[in-house]
Write an enzyme that holds these catalytic residues in place. Structure first.
Site, PDB file in Angstrom:
ATOM      1  N   THR A  92      37.505  41.048  42.182  1.00  0.00           N
ATOM      2  CA  THR A  92      37.163  40.478  43.492  1.00  0.00           C
ATOM      3  C   THR A  92      37.035  41.651  44.463  1.00  0.00           C
ATOM      4  OG1 THR A  92      39.549  40.184  43.829  1.00  0.00           O
ATOM      5  CG2 THR A  92      38.304  38.249  43.154  1.00  0.00           C
ATOM      6  N   LEU A 154      51.237  43.580  40.036  1.00  0.00           N
ATOM      7  CA  LEU A 154      51.371  44.618  39.012  1.00  0.00           C
ATOM      8  C   LEU A 154      50.936  45.968  39.554  1.00  0.00           C
ATOM      9  CD1 LEU A 154      49.690  42.613  36.084  1.00  0.00           C
ATOM     10  CD2 LEU A 154      52.121  42.671  36.712  1.00  0.00           C
ATOM     11  N   GLU A 156      49.716  49.671  38.900  1.00  0.00           N
ATOM     12  CA  GLU A 156      49.119  50.415  37.800  1.00  0.00           C
ATOM     13  C   GLU A 156      50.117  51.467  37.345  1.00  0.00           C
ATOM     14  OE1 GLU A 156      45.166  51.877  38.428  1.00  0.00           O
ATOM     15  OE2 GLU A 156      44.548  49.939  39.214  1.00  0.00           O
ATOM     16  N   GLY A 260      45.781  54.431  48.649  1.00  0.00           N
ATOM     17  CA  GLY A 260      44.483  54.071  48.055  1.00  0.00           C
ATOM     18  C   GLY A 260      44.676  53.165  46.857  1.00  0.00           C
ATOM     19  N   CYS A 263      43.667  48.125  45.077  1.00  0.00           N
ATOM     20  CA  CYS A 263      44.170  46.932  45.774  1.00  0.00           C
ATOM     21  C   CYS A 263      44.435  47.123  47.260  1.00  0.00           C
ATOM     22  CB  CYS A 263      45.440  46.444  45.085  1.00  0.00           C
ATOM     23  SG  CYS A 263      45.094  45.736  43.475  1.00  0.00           S
TER      24      CYS A 263
HETATM   25  C1  UDX Z   1      40.894  42.334  39.211  1.00  0.00           C
HETATM   26  C2  UDX Z   1      40.608  42.060  40.694  1.00  0.00           C
HETATM   27  O1  UDX Z   1      39.764  43.065  41.185  1.00  0.00           O
HETATM   28  C3  UDX Z   1      41.833  41.987  41.518  1.00  0.00           C
HETATM   29  O2  UDX Z   1      41.538  41.559  42.816  1.00  0.00           O
HETATM   30  C4  UDX Z   1      42.755  41.020  40.958  1.00  0.00           C
HETATM   31  O3  UDX Z   1      43.958  40.985  41.663  1.00  0.00           O
HETATM   32  C5  UDX Z   1      42.926  41.178  39.492  1.00  0.00           C
HETATM   33  O4  UDX Z   1      41.720  41.325  38.796  1.00  0.00           O
HETATM   34  P1  UDX Z   1      41.417  44.493  37.718  1.00  0.00           P
HETATM   35  O5  UDX Z   1      41.983  43.782  36.550  1.00  0.00           O
HETATM   36  O6  UDX Z   1      42.042  45.784  38.132  1.00  0.00           O
HETATM   37  O7  UDX Z   1      41.501  43.576  39.063  1.00  0.00           O
HETATM   38  O8  UDX Z   1      39.847  44.632  37.522  1.00  0.00           O
HETATM   39  P2  UDX Z   1      39.058  45.436  36.390  1.00  0.00           P
HETATM   40  O9  UDX Z   1      39.957  46.446  35.738  1.00  0.00           O
HETATM   41  O10 UDX Z   1      37.778  45.855  37.002  1.00  0.00           O
HETATM   42  O11 UDX Z   1      38.786  44.342  35.254  1.00  0.00           O
HETATM   43  C6  UDX Z   1      37.981  43.239  35.379  1.00  0.00           C
HETATM   44  C7  UDX Z   1      37.446  42.871  34.010  1.00  0.00           C
HETATM   45  O12 UDX Z   1      36.726  41.634  34.133  1.00  0.00           O
HETATM   46  C8  UDX Z   1      36.490  43.876  33.404  1.00  0.00           C
HETATM   47  O13 UDX Z   1      36.896  44.200  32.094  1.00  0.00           O
HETATM   48  C9  UDX Z   1      35.131  43.173  33.425  1.00  0.00           C
HETATM   49  O14 UDX Z   1      34.298  43.544  32.343  1.00  0.00           O
HETATM   50  C10 UDX Z   1      35.545  41.719  33.352  1.00  0.00           C
HETATM   51  N1  UDX Z   1      34.589  40.762  33.898  1.00  0.00           N
HETATM   52  C11 UDX Z   1      33.993  40.968  35.095  1.00  0.00           C
HETATM   53  C12 UDX Z   1      34.317  39.603  33.178  1.00  0.00           C
HETATM   54  O15 UDX Z   1      34.841  39.418  32.070  1.00  0.00           O
HETATM   55  N2  UDX Z   1      33.444  38.685  33.705  1.00  0.00           N
HETATM   56  C13 UDX Z   1      32.830  38.876  34.904  1.00  0.00           C
HETATM   57  O16 UDX Z   1      32.048  38.038  35.339  1.00  0.00           O
HETATM   58  C14 UDX Z   1      33.117  40.053  35.622  1.00  0.00           C
HETATM   59  C1  UDX Z   2      49.511  47.760  44.283  1.00  0.00           C
HETATM   60  C2  UDX Z   2      50.732  46.855  44.529  1.00  0.00           C
HETATM   61  O1  UDX Z   2      51.887  47.701  44.693  1.00  0.00           O
HETATM   62  C3  UDX Z   2      50.932  45.909  43.359  1.00  0.00           C
HETATM   63  O2  UDX Z   2      51.996  45.003  43.654  1.00  0.00           O
HETATM   64  C4  UDX Z   2      49.651  45.132  43.032  1.00  0.00           C
HETATM   65  O3  UDX Z   2      49.404  44.133  43.990  1.00  0.00           O
HETATM   66  C5  UDX Z   2      48.442  46.059  42.924  1.00  0.00           C
HETATM   67  O4  UDX Z   2      48.376  46.935  44.065  1.00  0.00           O
HETATM   68  P1  UDX Z   2      48.880  49.885  42.831  1.00  0.00           P
HETATM   69  O5  UDX Z   2      47.502  49.760  43.389  1.00  0.00           O
HETATM   70  O6  UDX Z   2      49.035  50.129  41.373  1.00  0.00           O
HETATM   71  O7  UDX Z   2      49.752  48.576  43.158  1.00  0.00           O
HETATM   72  O8  UDX Z   2      49.530  51.085  43.619  1.00  0.00           O
HETATM   73  P2  UDX Z   2      50.899  51.354  44.375  1.00  0.00           P
HETATM   74  O9  UDX Z   2      51.891  51.916  43.436  1.00  0.00           O
HETATM   75  O10 UDX Z   2      51.306  50.194  45.192  1.00  0.00           O
HETATM   76  O11 UDX Z   2      50.409  52.541  45.349  1.00  0.00           O
HETATM   77  C6  UDX Z   2      49.360  52.313  46.283  1.00  0.00           C
HETATM   78  C7  UDX Z   2      49.058  53.570  47.055  1.00  0.00           C
HETATM   79  O12 UDX Z   2      50.158  53.912  47.894  1.00  0.00           O
HETATM   80  C8  UDX Z   2      48.792  54.799  46.187  1.00  0.00           C
HETATM   81  O13 UDX Z   2      47.738  55.558  46.731  1.00  0.00           O
HETATM   82  C9  UDX Z   2      50.112  55.560  46.253  1.00  0.00           C
HETATM   83  O14 UDX Z   2      49.976  56.943  46.021  1.00  0.00           O
HETATM   84  C10 UDX Z   2      50.528  55.268  47.679  1.00  0.00           C
HETATM   85  N1  UDX Z   2      51.986  55.399  47.897  1.00  0.00           N
HETATM   86  C11 UDX Z   2      52.858  54.544  47.281  1.00  0.00           C
HETATM   87  C12 UDX Z   2      52.459  56.351  48.793  1.00  0.00           C
HETATM   88  O15 UDX Z   2      51.670  57.110  49.388  1.00  0.00           O
HETATM   89  N2  UDX Z   2      53.806  56.421  49.022  1.00  0.00           N
HETATM   90  C13 UDX Z   2      54.708  55.593  48.416  1.00  0.00           C
HETATM   91  O16 UDX Z   2      55.923  55.720  48.694  1.00  0.00           O
HETATM   92  C14 UDX Z   2      54.222  54.620  47.518  1.00  0.00           C
END
Ligand code: UDX
Ligand code: UDX
Length: 449
Positions: A92, A154, A156, A260, A263
């Site tokens: 999304t 979740l 990453e 960054g 999400c």
């Molecule tokens: C996605 C969303 O971006 C996020 O907002 C949500 O919270 C969780 O799902 P993510 O799993 O990180 O996050 O996305 P991505 O790693 O890009 O995986 C999406 C997968 O869906 C890809 O493997 C893509 O090939 C697949 N996909 C995409 C489908 O199977 N059908 C589609 O129509 C579009």
């Molecule tokens: C995030 C949410 O934490 C998770 O619950 C889910 O909704 C997906 O999005 P993620 O994107 O894996 O997870 O990254 P996260 O570990 O939250 O870090 C986000 C950003 O904040 C990164 O750029 C990280 O470097 C930065 N960060 C995090 C800081 O700069 N300082 C901190 O103390 C923690």
């Protein structure tokens, strides 16, 4: 886990969220059919190869395939047709206006709606604007199919851990209908955690509010770090002191080059748009986003100053390109945003990242990918640490000093020991760490009794 649960779950989308969900649910005893549109991805997964970098995922995929509880199929239809529960995990992304783009979600729902078995529950796990569960329900338009919102939390690099050790499970159903909510909650019954059952809009907002709070908290910390530089205070000590307050807590207080990833940036923009559409001015959230852009500018200003005021034709070394350590994900990486700003001012960039082994066209174009940190440092006027890979702490800083042309090391994650770097004759700068080479960064004494 012992016997299978008797529930068949379809997971649509095998990305970070979908694959983690599918593999973990199969490990909890459910029969899971995971679908993706990408044939290569499906083939690799069928061979037991993990397609994302997540600790523990490969083992779960291999175990799931061996037990027969995990299958991978091409296309949503193949998975949805026999499912008791269909979990949507498709992207999304942020659309042109900052609002979430629901094209993938809508197309999957349209594709499967007539195939869903009677009594099936459709679960939205993707982060979607408030009101999407109702929108999906209208698209499906079947009284015998309920739509439930069950957002993921979740991180990453910790996705498997977070899935199996959640802080909470949130389930939202239309009018708080307990029947479909309970069926979804039952998927997680082996996990020892709080389950919050609410309405769909609240569940959708919980996800956005959580990520936007985290982003705002980081912008706050980054601003306090900037203030530390003016006031000759140490952000290490300030955040340590704040974190002892249970109401604040120690997590998510590390300053950095800006937040960054896939999400936080898209979720902050999306909630801002949602608030605007609802006629509400979320000024605090807008400030958090603006502060994040300013944080990148502050880093660039430090680099420019270290290079003598002009970056044109100046070689700069970068350590770390991913948005955080422990992932190979470059989506919305602050490192790359800063690289783009440096390149726009004419800097020549050489960057090393332990998880990036080759250029990624259209993504890392501003940076020449170096094979080691030492290669990235070679001939550079300044070395900028952008991602907190722990191994950067163990670099041979004497060797780095020999390779660098200039003396500046700018540590945007406050990862390095300032004295170790300074001992080699280099000039260390962190974020909110003025005078960090004059005294130990943090001196803490446990008090007896
Ligand atoms: C996605 C969303 O971006 C996020 O907002 C949500 O919270 C969780 O799902 P993510 O799993 O990180 O996050 O996305 P991505 O790693 O890009 O995986 C999406 C997968 O869906 C890809 O493997 C893509 O090939 C697949 N996909 C995409 C489908 O199977 N059908 C589609 O129509 C579009
Ligand atoms: C995030 C949410 O934490 C998770 O619950 C889910 O909704 C997906 O999005 P993620 O994107 O894996 O997870 O990254 P996260 O570990 O939250 O870090 C986000 C950003 O904040 C990164 O750029 C990280 O470097 C930065 N960060 C995090 C800081 O700069 N300082 C901190 O103390 C923690």
């Amino acid at each position: 886990m012992g016997a299978t649960s008797g529930v068949t779950v379809a997971v649509i989308g095998a990305g970070y969220v979908g694959l983690t969900t599918a593999a973990c649910l199969s490990s909890l005893g459910h029969h899971v059919v995971c679908a993706d549109v990408d044939q290569e991805k499906v083939d690799a997964l069928r061979r037991g190869e993990a397609t994302i970098r997540e600790p523990g995922i490969c083992e779960l995929v291999v175990d799931g395939l061996a037990s027969g509880r995990l299958e991978f199929v091409l296309g949503a239809s193949a998975a949805a047709a026999g499912a008791d529960i269909v979990i949507l995990c498709v992207p999304t992304p942020m659309g042109a206006t900052g609002a979430a783009d629901l094209t993938a979600l809508e197309s999957v729902v349209t594709e499967v709606r007539d195939l869903l078995p009677h009594g099936c529950v459709v679960v939205n796990k993707s982060t979607v604007p408030v009101g999407t569960a109702a929108h999906v329900s209208a698209l499906i338009d079947r009284a015998d199919v309920a739509v439930v919102s069950n957002p993921e939390f979740l991180r990453e690099g910790f996705a498997v851990h977070d899935f199996l050790n959640p802080d909470r499970i949130v389930v939202g159903s239309a009018d708080r209908d307990p029947v479909p909510a309970r069926r979804v909650a039952a998927l997680y019954e082996h996990l020892d955690t709080a389950v919050l059952v609410t309405d769909s809009s609240s569940a959708e907002l919980i996800k956005y509010a959580s990520n936007c709070y985290l982003a705002t908290r980081l912008s706050f910390v980054n601003t306090v770090a900037e203030l530390c530089e003016y006031l000759d205070a140490s952000i290490d000590d300030v955040t340590a002191g704040m974190g002892y307050d249970d109401r604040i807590g120690k997590a998510f207080l590390r300053p950095g080059p800006g937040w960054g990833g896939s999400c936080l940036p898209k979720d902050t923009f999306a909630l801002l748009r949602t608030a605007e559409s609802a006629g509400s001015d979320f000024a605090l959230l807008r400030a958090a986003i603006d502060t994040n852009v300013k944080q990148q500018e502050l880093v660039v200003a430090k680099v420019r100053k270290a290079a003598g005021g002009d970056l044109a034709g100046v070689r700069i070394g970068l350590l770390g390109l991913t948005f955080k350590a422990g992932t190979d994900d470059l989506r919305d990486s602050p490192s790359l945003a800063i690289a783009a700003r440096l390149a726009a001012e004419g800097a020549e960039l050489s960057g090393y990242d332990p998880s990036v082994h080759a250029p990624v066209p259209g993504v890392t174009d501003d940076v020449r990918i170096a094979g080691t940190a030492y290669h990235a440092a070679k001939g550079a006027a300044a070395l900028v640490l952008l991602t907190e890979w722990p191994e950067f702490r163990d670099l041979d800083w004497g060797r780095i000093a020999d390779r660098l042309h200039g003396r500046a090391v700018i540590d945007t994650r406050n990862l390095l020991d300032p004295l170790t770097v300074a001992r080699t004759g280099l000039s260390y700068q962190g974020i909110g760490r003025p005078g960090s080479t004059r005294a130990p960064a943090v001196a803490m004494v446990a008090q007896a009794g």
